[in-house]
Design an enzyme around this catalytic site. Structure first.
Site, PDB file in Angstrom:
ATOM      1  N   LEU A  19      59.311  67.367  24.039  1.00 39.43           N
ATOM      2  CA  LEU A  19      59.865  66.015  24.244  1.00 39.43           C
ATOM      3  C   LEU A  19      61.211  65.949  23.541  1.00 39.43           C
ATOM      4  CD1 LEU A  19      58.043  62.684  23.341  1.00 39.43           C
ATOM      5  CD2 LEU A  19      59.957  63.437  21.964  1.00 39.43           C
ATOM      6  N   ASP A  21      65.005  63.179  23.955  1.00 40.31           N
ATOM      7  CA  ASP A  21      65.506  61.800  23.850  1.00 40.31           C
ATOM      8  C   ASP A  21      64.617  60.721  24.490  1.00 40.31           C
ATOM      9  OD1 ASP A  21      67.490  63.677  23.507  1.00 40.31           O
ATOM     10  OD2 ASP A  21      68.902  62.758  24.890  1.00 40.31           O
ATOM     11  N   ARG A 148      77.896  62.665  30.243  1.00 40.52           N
ATOM     12  CA  ARG A 148      76.485  62.350  30.511  1.00 40.52           C
ATOM     13  C   ARG A 148      75.965  61.140  29.738  1.00 40.52           C
ATOM     14  NH1 ARG A 148      76.355  67.590  28.304  1.00 40.52           N
ATOM     15  NH2 ARG A 148      75.913  67.616  26.075  1.00 40.52           N
TER      16      ARG A 148
HETATM   17  C1  FRU Z   1      70.690  64.797  23.708  1.00 39.24           C
HETATM   18  C2  FRU Z   1      70.881  65.477  25.057  1.00 39.24           C
HETATM   19  C3  FRU Z   1      71.603  64.570  26.035  1.00 39.24           C
HETATM   20  C4  FRU Z   1      71.143  65.117  27.360  1.00 39.24           C
HETATM   21  C5  FRU Z   1      69.721  65.477  27.069  1.00 39.24           C
HETATM   22  C6  FRU Z   1      69.192  66.665  27.829  1.00 39.24           C
HETATM   23  O1  FRU Z   1      69.638  65.368  22.987  1.00 39.24           O
HETATM   24  O2  FRU Z   1      71.575  66.692  24.911  1.00 39.24           O
HETATM   25  O3  FRU Z   1      72.997  64.556  25.888  1.00 39.24           O
HETATM   26  O4  FRU Z   1      71.267  64.198  28.399  1.00 39.24           O
HETATM   27  O5  FRU Z   1      69.642  65.736  25.685  1.00 39.24           O
HETATM   28  O6  FRU Z   1      67.825  66.853  27.553  1.00 39.24           O
END
Ligand code: FRU
Length: 467
Positions: A19, A21, A148
């Site tokens: 898991l 974000d 992103r």
């Molecule tokens: C942060 C991140 C975000 C990305 C996601 C990919 O932890 O690197 O920038 O969208 O995790 O899992």
């Protein structure tokens, strides 16, 4: 499923696998939706999906399964992070579709797409058809391929989206876009701060008590003795001008959490008007990457939901565990001064500790015989030190220096099977860490130095069901 000795009692963890974000946080018709970055196949990470928990009370949760899968050309290498905007009984979920072209690329300046996609949902289970709203060619030319983590909100008649970005000259920044209809977006301006890392992830722009804050997870800040001690950071900027009209109104940056395991938090306003924050209890690319939960087929957790309020005196944001968590309390097992804890006292699997009435002198808390929290009153430094590798699994030391004029006067501590959260001075400083006491052993605590008032509550467990 393998037996999970380290399973958390009151922190959300993946049913299996990895898991990261929290995503798409919102409340709709009483239900809090907690989506998250999820790689179910492998506890060390892999192809990213969105998983989904829902809860009405932060105690009873349902895991409803995979919400988004990487199954279209615009997100085929991962449904990355994003947010929810709620309108007319519907969630508008904006996220990043990660695409990596096959070939010899650096995947920073070439070879990668960070598309912005939208789905809608009424329940967090069924998603509408995916719509791709923005592609890299729609972003300003000075940006690298790293764009992103859209976060969307509305102000007046306009919808805004903040995206985290890395420029071609390796500066982190926020790209602010605007829209009148939630689907057609145009670039408005950048929000920047000179010399503040090469990439900004997971931006979140919000208002609290009439003040504006920008939360971020910046990468590339150099560590100092008391700041930026993790590989990547997360914190918030105070603002000196309205960031919706100006790109250079960033003030001071404060870290959300000084612990070993905290990154990529997201906030949302719930139906009562509270602003809540949930963070990922983990950090990418850390050297302490051999947590024993991996052997049980899972890794990482989410932090407790934290209510945010402004400290009007300082303008800083205070974090307190959401008040619903008070109902985790079972029995009060201690109420007195700290003096009965001079020798280690055994404590239950999950407990909450309140400490108040600190004399302005040094003190020391020793958890489980090997994790020491000590405070030096003269220098106002609070250090968190794993004396024992078998608890820290590579975690060692972190230090917080309180601002001048401040001293430690209260602590509220949540101790779970394999992690702890410390809220110091009403949440002005927060520290989150995993800690892997052998689950067969009892928790224990000893205290040196005097606190007038100490309370301990045994805590119950979250009730998490799966559909
Ligand atoms: C942060 C991140 C975000 C990305 C996601 C990919 O932890 O690197 O920038 O969208 O995790 O899992």
């Amino acid at each position: 499923m393998k037996k999970r000795k380290y399973a958390a009692r009151f922190h959300l963890m993946p049913p299996q696998g990895w898991l990261n974000d929290p995503n798409g946080l919102c409340q709709l018709n009483g239900v809090h939706h907690i989506f998250f970055q999820y790689a179910p196949e492998d506890p060390r990470g892999g192809q990213k999906y969105w998983g989904h928990f829902e809860t009405r009370d932060f105690i009873r949760y349902t895991f409803t399964g995979l919400f988004l899968k990487p199954d279209c050309p615009e997100d085929r290498d991962g449904v990355y992070s994003g947010s929810a905007y709620v309108e007319d009984g519907e969630m508008y979920l904006y996220y990043t579709g990660n695409v990596k072209h096959r070939g010899d690329y650096d995947y920073i300046y070439s070879g990668r797409e960070g598309n912005t996609l939208l789905v809608t949902s009424r329940d967090g289970r069924q998603a509408s058809q995916k719509e791709c709203l923005l592609k890299n060619q729609d972003y300003p030319e000075n940006l690298s391929n790293h764009v992103r983590d859209p976060k969307v909100f509305k102000e007046g008649e306009t919808y805004y989206m903040v995206l985290g970005a890395r420029t071609r000259s390796d500066e982190g920044c926020v790209m602010l876009c605007a829209s009148k209809d939630k689907r057609n977006w145009h670039f408005d301006h950048f929000i920047r701060k000179a010399d503040f890392g090469y990439m900004w992830e997971c931006p979140d722009l919000f208002e609290l008590s009439g003040r504006q804050y920008l939360s971020l997870s910046p990468q590339g800040l150099a560590a100092t003795e008391f700041k930026y001690q993790n590989v990547y950071q997360s914190g918030y900027f105070t603002t000196t001008r309205d960031l919706l009209s100006s790109g250079d109104g960033l003030g001071e940056f404060y870290e959300w959490d000084y612990g070993f395991d905290f990154y990529a938090p997201q906030t949302y306003e719930d139906e009562r008007g509270r602003r809540l924050l949930i963070g990922w209890m983990g950090v990418p690319d850390v050297p302490y990457d051999h947590d024993p939960t991996i052997g049980e087929g899972w890794q990482h957790m989410l932090t407790l939901p934290r209510e945010l309020i402004v400290d009007e005196r300082t303008g800083r944001v205070l974090q307190t565990p959401a008040r619903e968590l008070l109902s985790l309390r079972k029995e009060q097992i201690y109420n007195g001064s700290s003096s009965e804890f001079l020798e280690p006292v055994s404590l239950p699997e999950g407990y909450e500790l309140l400490l108040e009435g600190f004399a302005d002198t040094d003190f020391e808390l020793l958890f489980d015989g090997g994790f020491r929290v000590s405070y030096d009153a003269q220098s106002r430094v609070c250090s968190f030190l794993f004396l024992d590798e078998s608890l820290g699994y590579g975690r060692r030391e972190r230090k917080i220096r309180l601002l001048s004029q401040e001293r430690v006067c209260a602590m509220r501590i949540f101790v779970d099977t394999c992690c702890m959260e410390f809220y110091i001075n009403g949440g002005a400083y927060v520290f989150t860490t995993k800690s892997f006491r052998e689950p067969e052993k009892k928790h224990s605590l000893s205290v040196k130095g005097k606190m007038e008032h100490m309370e301990v509550f045994e805590l119950g467990c979250f009730d998490v069901s799966q559909e």
